[in-house]
Design a protein around this motif. Sequence first.
Motif, short mmCIF file in Angstrom:
data_model
loop_
_atom_site.label_atom_id
_atom_site.label_comp_id
_atom_site.label_asym_id
_atom_site.label_seq_id
_atom_site.Cartn_x
_atom_site.Cartn_y
_atom_site.Cartn_z
N GLN A 107 0.94 -1.11 0.18
CA GLN A 107 0.44 0.24 -0.09
C GLN A 107 0.43 1.03 -0.03
N SER A 108 1.69 1.43 0.46
CA SER A 108 3.05 2.26 0.59
C SER A 108 3.33 2.88 -0.57
N ARG A 109 2.98 1.47 -2.06
CA ARG A 109 4.26 1.65 -2.59
C ARG A 109 2.78 2.04 -3.72
N LYS A 110 1.99 2.18 -3.55
CA LYS A 110 0.52 2.07 -4.62
C LYS A 110 -0.39 3.30 -4.31
N ARG A 111 0.53 4.35 -4.61
CA ARG A 111 -0.57 5.68 -3.82
C ARG A 111 -1.15 6.42 -5.16
N GLY A 112 -2.32 6.90 -5.20
CA GLY A 112 -2.29 7.69 -5.36
C GLY A 112 -1.53 8.66 -6.38
N MET A 113 -0.78 9.43 -5.79
CA MET A 113 -0.28 9.99 -6.77
C MET A 113 1.96 9.78 -6.03
N LEU A 114 2.58 9.84 -7.21
CA LEU A 114 4.06 9.75 -7.29
C LEU A 114 4.62 10.14 -5.61
N GLU A 115 3.89 11.39 -5.58
CA GLU A 115 5.30 12.02 -4.76
C GLU A 115 5.46 10.59 -3.17
N GLY A 162 3.72 7.96 -3.03
CA GLY A 162 4.44 6.45 -3.56
C GLY A 162 6.03 6.34 -2.98
N LEU A 163 6.32 7.61 -3.37
CA LEU A 163 8.04 7.35 -3.58
C LEU A 163 8.31 8.53 -1.59
N LEU A 164 7.46 9.01 -1.23
CA LEU A 164 8.33 9.11 0.32
C LEU A 164 7.75 7.90 1.01
N LEU A 165 6.12 7.10 1.14
CA LEU A 165 6.07 6.28 1.78
C LEU A 165 7.16 4.74 1.22
N SER A 166 7.08 4.35 0.58
CA SER A 166 7.75 3.48 0.38
C SER A 166 9.10 3.67 0.71
N THR A 167 10.21 3.86 0.45
CA THR A 167 11.01 4.29 1.33
C THR A 167 10.79 4.01 2.31
N PHE A 168 9.86 5.46 3.31
CA PHE A 168 9.81 5.33 5.19
C PHE A 168 9.45 3.47 5.16
N ALA A 169 8.24 3.06 4.39
CA ALA A 169 8.40 1.94 4.65
C ALA A 169 9.51 0.92 4.91
N LYS A 170 10.42 0.81 4.17
CA LYS A 170 11.67 0.27 3.38
C LYS A 170 12.24 0.09 4.85
N LYS A 171 12.32 1.66 5.24
CA LYS A 171 13.48 1.92 6.41
C LYS A 171 12.81 1.47 7.44
N TYR A 172 11.43 1.30 8.14
CA TYR A 172 10.57 1.68 9.22
C TYR A 172 9.73 0.34 10.02
N LEU A 173 9.30 0.47 8.97
CA LEU A 173 8.15 -1.22 8.36
C LEU A 173 8.75 -2.63 9.66
N ASN A 174 9.77 -3.08 8.88
CA ASN A 174 10.62 -4.03 9.70
C ASN A 174 10.76 -4.26 11.55
N THR A 175 10.85 -2.52 11.87
CA THR A 175 11.20 -2.09 13.03
C THR A 175 9.61 -2.41 13.85
N PHE A 176 8.55 -1.60 13.18
CA PHE A 176 7.54 -1.26 14.47
C PHE A 176 6.89 -2.42 15.26
#
Length: 137
Positions: free
Chosen positions: A52-60, A62-76
Motif C-alpha cells: 500500500q505504501s508503494r501504490k499510492r494515488g500520487m507518485l510523490e 509513493g516515493l516518500l511512503l515506500s522509502t519510509f516503509a522500507k526503512k521502518y516497517l520491519n522495526t515497528f
Amino acid sequence: MLTRDVSIYCRREGNFQDNNLIHPESREPDIPRYVEREGENANLKRARLTYQSRKRGMLENGLLLSTFAKKYLNTFDDKQLRLYDQLINLPSNDWDIFYWATGIKPTPPEFDNEVMDLLKNHIQNKDRQTRIIQPDL
C-alpha cells in the motif's frame, strides 16, 4: 469543467466525433470505509502496508511512503503498525498525507503521533539520500 463545457471544447477543437454522445455528470468515486483488519499477523500486515505504501494515488507519496516503509516497517511494533495503517488508509486524499508530512498543513490530532514524527523526520532527508525510485521488494 462541466459536461456541457467539455462538449463545447471538443467541438471547438475538432475533437468531437459524435454530437449525440452523452457525458455522465462528474462525481467522486466511492471509496470504501477503512476497517481495521482483525486477526492479521504482523508479517502479513507489514507485507500489506509495504504494498500500500508503494501504490499510492500520487507518485510523490509513493516515493516518500515506500522509502519510509522500507526503512521502518520491519522495526515497528503492533501499535506502530496500527498507527501507520491508519495514517495511510484513513485519509481519502493523498494530498492531505503529503501536506501533513511535509509540514505545509498542520497534522490533525488523530494523526499526530510517533509514526507521523518519524515520517516527518524521514521526509526532511537529513542524510541527503536519493529517493527518485521506489526500493526493491
